[in-house]
Design an enzyme around this catalytic site. Structure first.
Site, PDB file in Angstrom:
ATOM      1  N   CYS A  59     -39.107  10.821 -15.389  1.00  0.00           N
ATOM      2  CA  CYS A  59     -39.617  11.666 -16.343  1.00  0.00           C
ATOM      3  C   CYS A  59     -38.984  12.774 -16.712  1.00  0.00           C
ATOM      4  O   CYS A  59     -37.630  12.982 -16.526  1.00  0.00           O
ATOM      5  CB  CYS A  59     -41.561  11.542 -16.892  1.00  0.00           C
ATOM      6  SG  CYS A  59     -41.875  11.740 -18.393  1.00  0.00           S
ATOM      7  N   HIS A 100     -41.321   5.949 -17.333  1.00  0.00           N
ATOM      8  CA  HIS A 100     -42.608   5.795 -15.703  1.00  0.00           C
ATOM      9  C   HIS A 100     -43.346   4.392 -15.353  1.00  0.00           C
ATOM     10  O   HIS A 100     -43.335   3.252 -15.548  1.00  0.00           O
ATOM     11  CB  HIS A 100     -44.394   6.155 -16.144  1.00  0.00           C
ATOM     12  CG  HIS A 100     -44.150   7.717 -16.911  1.00  0.00           C
ATOM     13  ND1 HIS A 100     -44.874   8.880 -16.177  1.00  0.00           N
ATOM     14  CD2 HIS A 100     -44.082   8.275 -18.490  1.00  0.00           C
ATOM     15  CE1 HIS A 100     -43.812   9.780 -16.858  1.00  0.00           C
ATOM     16  NE2 HIS A 100     -44.009   9.109 -17.998  1.00  0.00           N
ATOM     17  N   GLU A 143     -44.422   3.334 -12.755  1.00  0.00           N
ATOM     18  CA  GLU A 143     -45.723   4.234 -12.341  1.00  0.00           C
ATOM     19  C   GLU A 143     -46.434   3.114 -13.400  1.00  0.00           C
ATOM     20  O   GLU A 143     -47.799   2.149 -12.920  1.00  0.00           O
ATOM     21  CB  GLU A 143     -46.139   5.141 -11.226  1.00  0.00           C
ATOM     22  CG  GLU A 143     -46.829   5.996 -12.329  1.00  0.00           C
ATOM     23  CD  GLU A 143     -45.554   6.782 -13.121  1.00  0.00           C
ATOM     24  OE1 GLU A 143     -44.175   6.434 -12.514  1.00  0.00           O
ATOM     25  OE2 GLU A 143     -45.619   8.142 -14.150  1.00  0.00           O
TER      26      GLU A 143
END
Lengths: 251, 197
Positions: B77, B179, B181
């Protein structure tokens, strides 16, 4: 293409989900983590956890719960309920929440939105508005819908966006619990007037209601609770239905 | 194997740490040069504003550390945008690993394009080892107002009115705008492939 989002909402009290019904495939439907992980697995795009605990212990319990959710759930989630300060938000974000939602506290002290967006960025600041249609317009209600105001919803939403809210979570009190569909007019009005995403909430009963809120209501995301919790609708079927209607969905 | 997550004032380090834990890996969050240099893998996360983040990195001397790393580095990001040359966000000179400009999304018609882009978008044209277990057109979770333009180092493309770089790669530097994650199982696959490099 950016997809529309389907967001189940889980009410939390004392670290447990309030509306948890018969899910045969999970051990404990009252466990927010198990239920959240199940929704994630079924294709929910995000989750909202709304804490309705009223005790003094709530903050600690909530931050511990948020950490456990963040450990186990691999999609973004928002935490809301009684958040009133930069410090409240700092604790929750550091515990692993992706976004927080504020409601009454932000209305009473709008600078809170400026402070939060400056400190943490707009992307994690969701402004929740409870709204009711009366006397020909939509007005803001506070304290979980118990306290009326004379402020028009559109005015508060515009001010909030200017102050740094990153998304609006709009719940229509007229529609909530009715299963007769979302409030399409105010949702569309907000979506057209704001350059931030609008999450529609309240009134979902059928798959067609979701299609309507994404097309006629121009919502960016739709939130629902009981129809998912009571398994009246399953997320994979809902997303397939919407996709076949030409609405962008993630699978 | 030692995996380090760079600690600075724009990190969403907790989510990245948890995602690594789900893969059975402990991520060490640090801003110590020796710790970072001795790692096998370095993750450079980020949520925040570019100029504030760059000032912080320069003050800590982390700008020189990051650009001279030789092990695999993954920017996420804002981390990806900071690895580019320049960002329109407060007219900020960035680290310059990728020779690309970072620009702000502009809505062609008022309020048509919501900014930031928040949500799931598909990525195409995947050609990097980190996408080994990612099908073409997979959906990833994005939250951003600025984007890196397309360039020779683009290894995945996304579209939000215009086509832009969803991922970049140059030598040992990998970067993703979304993202991983927070991008469900398919995002986890990307982190896993990165850790196996």
């Amino acid at each position: 293409m950016l997809t529309k989002r389907i967001i189940p909402c889980l009410d939390i009290k004392d670290g447990r989900t309030v509306k948890g019904v018969n899910f045969e495939n999970i051990r404990d439907a009252g466990d927010p983590i198990e239920l959240g992980a199940l929704y994630a697995q079924q294709g929910a795009d995000e989750l909202v956890f709304l804490d309705i605990t009223a005790t003094n212990e709530r903050r600690k319990t909530l931050s511990e719960l948020v950490t456990r959710i963040a450990q186990h759930v691999n999609i973004p989630f928002t935490v809301g309920g009684g958040i009133a300060s930069v410090e409240d938000v700092s604790v929750l974000l550091n515990s692993g929440a992706d976004k927080i939602s504020v409601n009454t506290a932000a209305f009473k002290r709008p600078e809170l939105l400026n402070e939060l967006s400056r400190e943490f960025g707009s992307q994690c600041v969701v402004l929740a508005i409870d709204t009711r249609f009366e006397n020909g317009d939509w007005y803001v209600y506070l304290n979980g819908g118990r306290v009326a105001t004379t402020t028009k919803t559109i005015d508060w939403a515009k001010e909030a966006a200017e102050r740094g809210a990153g998304e609006i979570l709009l719940t229509s009190m007229n529609n909530d619990g009715t299963k007769q569909g979302f409030a399409l007019d105010i949702t569309a009005q907000l979506s057209q007037s704001l350059n931030i995403p609008v999450i529609a909430s309240g009134g979902a009963g059928t798959m067609e209601h979701f299609a309507d809120v994404f097309t006629k209501g121009q919502a960016d995301a739709a939130l629902a609770a009981s129809i998912f919790h009571y398994k009246e609708m399953e997320i994979p079927e809902l997303k397939t239905y919407l996709y076949n209607k030409g609405i962008q969905m993630r699978f | 194997m030692k995996t380090v997550i760079i600690k600075y004032n724009a990190g969403n380090t907790r989510s990245v740490q948890f995602a690594l834990e789900r893969l059975g890996v402990t991520g060490i969050v640090t801003d110590d040069e020796a710790e970072i240099r001795s790692a096998d893998k370095v993750i450079f996360p980020g949520v925040g504003e570019a100029s504030t983040a760059m000032n912080y990195l320069r003050n800590k001397g982390l700008d020189k550390v990051i650009t001279t790393l030789e092990q695999p580095v993954l920017g996420i990001c804002l981390g990806m945008q900071l690895l580019c040359k320049h960002s329109e966000e407060n007219n900020t000179d960035c680290l310059g690993v990728f020779d690309l400009a970072v620009k702000k999304f502009e809505s062609p018609v008022e309020n048509m394009l919501k900014i930031p882009q928040i949500g799931w978008n598909n990525i195409t044209g995947l050609h990097s080892t980190i996408f080994e277990h990612v099908p073409e057109n997979s959906y990833m979770y994005f939250v951003h107002s600025y984007y890196a333009a397309l360039g020779p180092e683009t290894v995945a493309t996304a579209n939000y009115v215009i086509n832009y770089s969803a991922a970049l790669q140059k030598n040992n530097f990998y970067a993703v705008q979304f993202h991983p994650e927070k991008s469900a199982d398919v995002g986890g696959n990307i982190l896993e492939s990165f850790l196996k490099l």
